[in-house]
Design an enzyme around this catalytic site. Structure first.
Site, PDB file in Angstrom:
ATOM      1  N   LYS A 125       0.820  -1.383   0.024  1.00  8.24           N
ATOM      2  CA  LYS A 125       0.020  -0.028  -0.145  1.00  8.24           C
ATOM      3  C   LYS A 125       0.910   1.371  -0.085  1.00  8.24           C
ATOM      4  O   LYS A 125       2.010   1.380   0.557  1.00  8.24           O
ATOM      5  CB  LYS A 125      -0.924   0.015   1.254  1.00  8.24           C
ATOM      6  CG  LYS A 125      -1.833  -1.239   1.554  1.00  8.24           C
ATOM      7  CD  LYS A 125      -3.312  -0.442   0.660  1.00  8.24           C
ATOM      8  CE  LYS A 125      -4.352  -1.516   0.799  1.00  8.24           C
ATOM      9  NZ  LYS A 125      -4.731  -1.707   2.265  1.00  8.24           N
ATOM     10  N   HIS A 128       2.188   6.834   2.328  1.00  8.19           N
ATOM     11  CA  HIS A 128       1.651   8.095   2.087  1.00  8.19           C
ATOM     12  C   HIS A 128       1.973   9.279   3.160  1.00  8.19           C
ATOM     13  O   HIS A 128       2.633   8.849   4.107  1.00  8.19           O
ATOM     14  CB  HIS A 128       0.190   8.143   1.842  1.00  8.19           C
ATOM     15  CG  HIS A 128      -0.617   7.550   2.865  1.00  8.19           C
ATOM     16  ND1 HIS A 128      -1.024   8.317   4.186  1.00  8.19           N
ATOM     17  CD2 HIS A 128      -1.160   6.420   3.283  1.00  8.19           C
ATOM     18  CE1 HIS A 128      -1.580   7.623   4.950  1.00  8.19           C
ATOM     19  NE2 HIS A 128      -1.785   6.408   4.439  1.00  8.19           N
ATOM     20  N   HIS A 131       1.672   8.802   6.882  1.00 11.27           N
ATOM     21  CA  HIS A 131       2.833   8.023   7.586  1.00 11.27           C
ATOM     22  C   HIS A 131       3.820   8.987   7.806  1.00 11.27           C
ATOM     23  O   HIS A 131       4.682   8.603   8.603  1.00 11.27           O
ATOM     24  CB  HIS A 131       3.213   6.886   6.784  1.00 11.27           C
ATOM     25  CG  HIS A 131       2.281   5.755   6.604  1.00 11.27           C
ATOM     26  ND1 HIS A 131       1.479   5.409   5.412  1.00 11.27           N
ATOM     27  CD2 HIS A 131       1.493   5.144   7.542  1.00 11.27           C
ATOM     28  CE1 HIS A 131       0.532   4.251   5.546  1.00 11.27           C
ATOM     29  NE2 HIS A 131       0.729   4.145   6.927  1.00 11.27           N
TER      30      HIS A 131
HETATM   31  N1  ARG Z   1      -0.474  -0.057   9.823  1.00  9.45           N
HETATM   32  C1  ARG Z   1      -1.292   0.554  10.483  1.00  9.45           C
HETATM   33  C2  ARG Z   1      -1.580   1.862   9.558  1.00  9.45           C
HETATM   34  O1  ARG Z   1      -1.053   1.936   8.526  1.00  9.45           O
HETATM   35  C3  ARG Z   1      -0.698   1.529  11.756  1.00  9.45           C
HETATM   36  C4  ARG Z   1      -0.349   0.429  12.576  1.00  9.45           C
HETATM   37  C5  ARG Z   1      -0.310   1.112  13.989  1.00  9.45           C
HETATM   38  N2  ARG Z   1       0.191   0.357  15.010  1.00  9.45           N
HETATM   39  C6  ARG Z   1      -0.351  -0.617  15.840  1.00  9.45           C
HETATM   40  N3  ARG Z   1       0.256  -1.427  16.686  1.00  9.45           N
HETATM   41  N4  ARG Z   1      -1.492  -1.135  15.649  1.00  9.45           N
HETATM   42  O2  ARG Z   1      -2.671   2.434   9.638  1.00  9.45           O
END
Ligand code: ARG
Length: 565
Positions: A125, A128, A131
């Site tokens: 993905k 972006h 992030h």
């Molecule tokens: N991968 C998730 C996202 O891009 C964020 C992860 C956040 N961390 C966690 N421990 N849930 O939205």
């Protein structure tokens, strides 16, 4: 020498108050003309049965000047202390120049372990612009905690597991084009993923196939595992390119997939503790006592979800790191998710879960849709960074056509500008993305601070070898002294940033320091003809100290300095 403690000792001698209490009460006055420290006499008024104004006045009369404190002045109910400027200046500047980049560091954290989880993009993905918020904040917080003597581990909780990988595998097998993927992995994987959803509308069979692929992936079947691994490797390669640009790194890339075999234990523990109940076929932990929706642990088809993986991850982190704090730098949109998993852990009786904290942040908004990206609607972080660097290069080329290492400078300034923007306000505020303010060399921006640093360094270069004929009693004007006071406040700003998990305190600090430095530069000439030798030398020491602290503060924000620009 700790002037605050010294002053507090004086206060406790003057009025018989406990030393600790005096330390707690003394504060920094809002304006320089009110002195260096203020002691409010209001709490004494009760015990002494006198008006605070009178107490302040009597204390000021009892006070006698010494080497470090020049006077104590009663203003209203406050007793304001004025340090001996020359002595204080000497103390601060010598301390900075002796310690260099270690100035302001402390062992406050006592080696306690702080985990900072940040960035955590999703495989296949786009990485972006959203992030970048977590990446900038987390990178900065990690450095801030380290600076304060904590043992920091940087964790990247990659989104590399879930049913979407079944869809991606299905899509790849139908339309995957290795050549295109080679060129632009995430762009291409995203394209076939979107296509999968379009096609699945017409042909629901695809969803069934996708589920089968995910099941086979969970069971460790060779073909699916290899494809998943390939998507993960390709994505990580792209992410790392961005991390390199930002100077970001991690101690662990254990993502969601890492916890897939660690969930049965969690389910077992929750079941044993009688926390699971059934709801529409799913297994959930009821949280109605907190007025929030239940936390789903197992879906009706028995599959685990995001929350289950997060609970398993927290348990793993506790066992592996025995953390003091476990910080999740994740957007506000996921606030409920973290409330739920923290509540489940608490119900499971895991006392250590008190150390878990969601450090949330706002959204990035684009008022003008003029952002050029090679990916249509999605704003890829890499594109933004590249664009910022090239815009900076244009500005520099126009301002300073003869500069030698333009490209290198443009990289540091362009990337610094983006990072600064994300750390400039309280993190819960949304960011309105604007190239103009981001690259405003005179505004509240990284280029402004970086330019101030470069200006200081250029003065030091032009001055050449400094002879050590310095005299701190000749640099005590208001503009000089304001600078010295600010330099002394560096570690307070860092402490505050850690306490609130808000790097913007450091950002605001360094911006104000740069601003005061530029004011000083105008009012206090250094290398001009006719400036007495000891004034010149002492001012150079001050400039050196300012540069040292600007560099350290920018480092804590993840922003690099340049020697000239
Ligand atoms: N991968 C998730 C996202 O891009 C964020 C992860 C956040 N961390 C966690 N421990 N849930 O939205």
């Amino acid at each position: 020498m700790d002037y605050k403690e010294y002053t507090a000792k004086k206060i406790s001698e003057l009025c018989g108050m406990e030393f600790e209490e005096a330390v707690r009460l003394t504060e920094i006055p809002p304006e320089q003309k009110l002195g260096d420290l203020a002691f409010p006499c209001f709490s004494l008024a009760k015990t002494l049965r006198k008006a605070p104004q009178l107490i302040a006045k009597e204390l000021s009369e009892k006070f006698s000047e010494d080497k470090y404190i020049q006077k104590a002045e009663a203003v209203g109910g406050y007793l304001n202390f004025f340090y001996n400027r020359a002595e204080f200046t000497k103390d601060v500047i010598e301390n900075i120049l002796k310690n260099g980049e270690n100035y302001g560091k402390s062992d406050f954290g006592g080696e306690k372990t702080v985990l900072v989880e940040y960035s955590s993009p999703n495989i296949a993905k786009p990485f972006h612009i959203g992030h970048l918020f977590t990446t900038a904040l987390g990178h900065s917080l990690a450095r801030i905690y380290e600076f304060l003597g904590y043992n920091v581990k940087r964790l990247n909780h990659l989104g590399d597991w879930g049913t979407q990988f079944g869809k991606l595998i299905c899509a790849y097998k139908l339309w995957g084009d290795d050549e295109a993927i080679e060129k632009d992995a995430i762009g291409e994987l995203l394209k076939i993923y979107v296509k999968f959803h379009e096609e699945a509308e017409k042909n629901p069979e695809l969803e069934v196939t996708a589920r089968e692929h995910f099941k086979r992936l969970e069971d460790g079947e060779k073909e699916e595992t290899e494809l998943w691994q390939k998507f993960r490797d390709l994505s990580l390669k792209e992410f790392k390119r961005v991390y390199d640009m930002l100077g970001v790194d991690f101690d662990s890339y254990n993502g969601e997939s890492f916890y897939s075999d660690k969930m049965p234990e969690v389910v077992e523990i929750l079941r044993e503790k009688n926390l699971l109940s059934e709801s529409d076929g799913a297994q959930v932990v009821d949280l109605s006592e907190l007025n929030i929706p239940p936390c789903i642990i197992l879906k009706s088809d028995g599959a685990t979800i995001y929350a289950t993986r997060d609970i398993a991850a927290a348990l793993y982190r506790h066992r592996t790191y025995d953390f003091y704090k476990n910080i999740y730098v994740v957007g506000t949109a996921q606030a409920l998710h973290f409330q739920q998993i923290f509540a489940v852990m608490k119900k499971a009786g895991w006392e250590w879960s008190d150390g878990c904290q969601h450090v949330n942040f706002g959204l990035v908004k684009f008022p003008d849709k003029k952002l050029s990206t090679r990916h249509g609607d999605v704003v890829f972080l890499e594109d933004v960074l590249n664009e910022s660097v090239s815009k900076t290069l244009e500005i520099i080329t126009e301002n300073t056509p003869l500069m030698e290492n333009k490209e290198e400078v443009a990289k540091k300034v362009g990337i610094g500008a983006v990072l600064y923007t994300f750390l400039k306000n309280s993190r819960e505020k949304d960011i309105v993305f604007s190239w103009d303010s981001m690259l405003d060399f005179d505004g509240e921006s990284a280029p402004y601070v970086q330019y101030s640093y470069a200006r200081g360094r250029s003065i030091l270069r032009r001055a050449g070898d400094r002879n050590k004929n310095v005299d701190f009693s000749v640099v005590t004007s208001d503009d000089e002294y304001a600078l010295v006071s600010m330099l002394a406040g560096f570690s307070d700003a860092v402490m505050l940033a850690a306490e609130k998990n808000e790097p913007f305190y450091v950002n605001r600090y360094v911006t104000n320091l740069a601003r005061q430095f530029n004011k000083f530069y105008v009012s206090c000439p250094i290398l001009k003809d006719g400036i007495p030798e000891e004034v010149k030398n002492t001012r150079l020491e001050l400039v050196d100290a300012v540069c040292t602290v600007i560099k350290s503060a920018l480092y804590l924000l993840g922003i690099e300095t340049v020697e000239s620009m």
